[in-house]
Design an enzyme around this catalytic site. Sequence first.
Site, PDB file in Angstrom:
ATOM      1  N   ASP A  49       3.369  24.666 -29.867  1.00  0.00           N
ATOM      2  CA  ASP A  49       4.079  25.746 -29.174  1.00  0.00           C
ATOM      3  C   ASP A  49       5.598  25.590 -29.288  1.00  0.00           C
ATOM      4  O   ASP A  49       6.306  25.405 -28.296  1.00  0.00           O
ATOM      5  CB  ASP A  49       3.656  25.765 -27.704  1.00  0.00           C
ATOM      6  CG  ASP A  49       4.233  26.940 -26.937  1.00  0.00           C
ATOM      7  OD1 ASP A  49       4.344  28.024 -27.526  1.00  0.00           O
ATOM      8  OD2 ASP A  49       4.560  26.774 -25.745  1.00  0.00           O
ATOM      9  N   LEU A 109      20.084  21.124 -17.644  1.00  0.00           N
ATOM     10  CA  LEU A 109      21.261  21.072 -18.509  1.00  0.00           C
ATOM     11  C   LEU A 109      22.389  21.833 -17.828  1.00  0.00           C
ATOM     12  O   LEU A 109      22.160  22.560 -16.860  1.00  0.00           O
ATOM     13  CB  LEU A 109      20.940  21.683 -19.874  1.00  0.00           C
ATOM     14  CG  LEU A 109      19.926  20.908 -20.725  1.00  0.00           C
ATOM     15  CD1 LEU A 109      19.563  21.707 -21.974  1.00  0.00           C
ATOM     16  CD2 LEU A 109      20.457  19.543 -21.116  1.00  0.00           C
TER      17      LEU A 109
END
Length: 578
Positions: free
Chosen positions: A450, A384
Amino acid sequence: MKMIVLRRFRVLIVMVFLVACTLHIVIDLLPRLEKRAVAAGAPANPAAGSGCSCAHRPSDEPQNWGKQRTRTGSAQPGWPSKHTLRILQDFSNEPGSNLTSQSLEKSPGSADKTEAFRRLEDFAQSGGHLVGDKQFIQDASPKRERNGGPSKLGALFQHPLYRIPIPRLSEDDTLFNMNTDLRFNPKAAENQEWPNEGTDEEEYTPTGEPSADSYPNWLKFHIGINRYELYSRDSIVIESLLKDLVLQKIVSVAMKSGGTQLKLIMTFQNYGQALFKPMKQTREQETPPDFFYFSDFERHNAEIAAFHLDRILDFRRVPPVAGRLVNMTKEIRDVTRDKKLWRTFFISPANNICFYGECSYYCSTEHALCGKPDQIEGSLAAFLPDLALAKRKTWRNPWRRSYHKRKKAEWEVDPDYCEEVKQTPPYDSGTRLLDIMDMTIFDFLMGNMDRHHYETFEKFGNETFIIHLDNGRGFGKYSHDETSILVPLSQCCRIRKSTHLRLQLLAKEEFKLSDLLEESLLQDRLSPILYRPHLEAMDRRLRIILRVLNDCIEKDGYSNVVENDLDRDIADTITSKR
């Protein structure tokens, strides 16, 4: 006498210090001197001779650490130094966690926006021309189509539910403003030795700046991010970026700091970067039943499958991920500047190349990653934008697990926990709670327990989507459905109408979720990505989700459970198509 000896000892220390400083300066200057020597001896025509302006032949292989570092620094005239390889990029779960184990960005000023722009201008020195960028895309093999009949995936993406337009974008709705945030300096493109492709008319606008078409695919991906999506449904950039992740030359590798398991940051020849997760389990292996969720392996194929599943659900909140077969010798060991990583390479008794790096779990000789003999599978997730250019906010997941062997989280013992969440910002208004429900459905389909934190782009405030990062612990068990992942949905009983309709559509035989994901995963170079029982488990879990929603609707009523996020005209069109 003692004073004379002391003085001589001090002089000796000073001399040793000066010699050490001189050696460091010489070592630093060697790459630059080699560049000048290569530039002076290069032919006037770049196409002459072998067509390569490299300081060494491609077949030459570094034999030790010192040689490797020198050659890497002199690979090409005009190639950036190690200080300028990181541009516009980051992949993290918390600010600063994108640092490598030997990153120069640990200095106090590393997050300065001006520094990030300076690195962007370093890219502009090439005039926006990228070595081999177009060639790599053309060399990619065509997509593999699913055998037997027309494409279900193509038909799905033509369905009205997958043609719903996003709201009209303003400057506040785009992550970058091209006129201010990402303005290249046209005068910086003065390096005449950088190989160019095409004509000036093709690559430059009338103002003399590089055109958007000449930008690398990773930069086009960053520019396309907006308040509602990481990428658009019809983006051709994503397909090109996936090819880049597989085919671009890897020029630098370093370990990613933080995290429990080994991950590598790979830099490509076109300045792009990606997070590499190596293969740790075979496709058919399940997570052992005695393993806690926080000590489970991170699976490379789970990262790949998560990207494709996210797109099928029409969330588009997972950064592009592709599988790649990596040569551990030429593409990791010989190009890394990370001494800590380099020192962990060894040859196994079976004559396979292995390494283990440094991390909290599974980084030891006993848990080494070994090639066959030096080839290893892995997932590559596109970075990103850099945090200096596009800040992200990290949020604690309200339904975070305790990450303890004996303790339970509050939501596990309080059935009314969601009522507290609904009264807490940012879940008390806007779409954030609905985004959590989307993420819950996404995680349950994968079996991912998770999800302790999530991120959003700071520029868009609370009215934006959740980025679905770090999905490596999904697809661990196909024989067990972890229904505790669905607790947020069963406690809150809220869902978007568009999400509910898509889930109902994917439960139909003509758009069966397992068939769609199987077809989508055929496009990846490492196909098959998932063991068949994992695909069948998703169909089973989808039915469980719809049962939970039906129970909610019977209890609270349809209008209190399903949030209408569709315009009336669009809703009527979709209803008539069903």
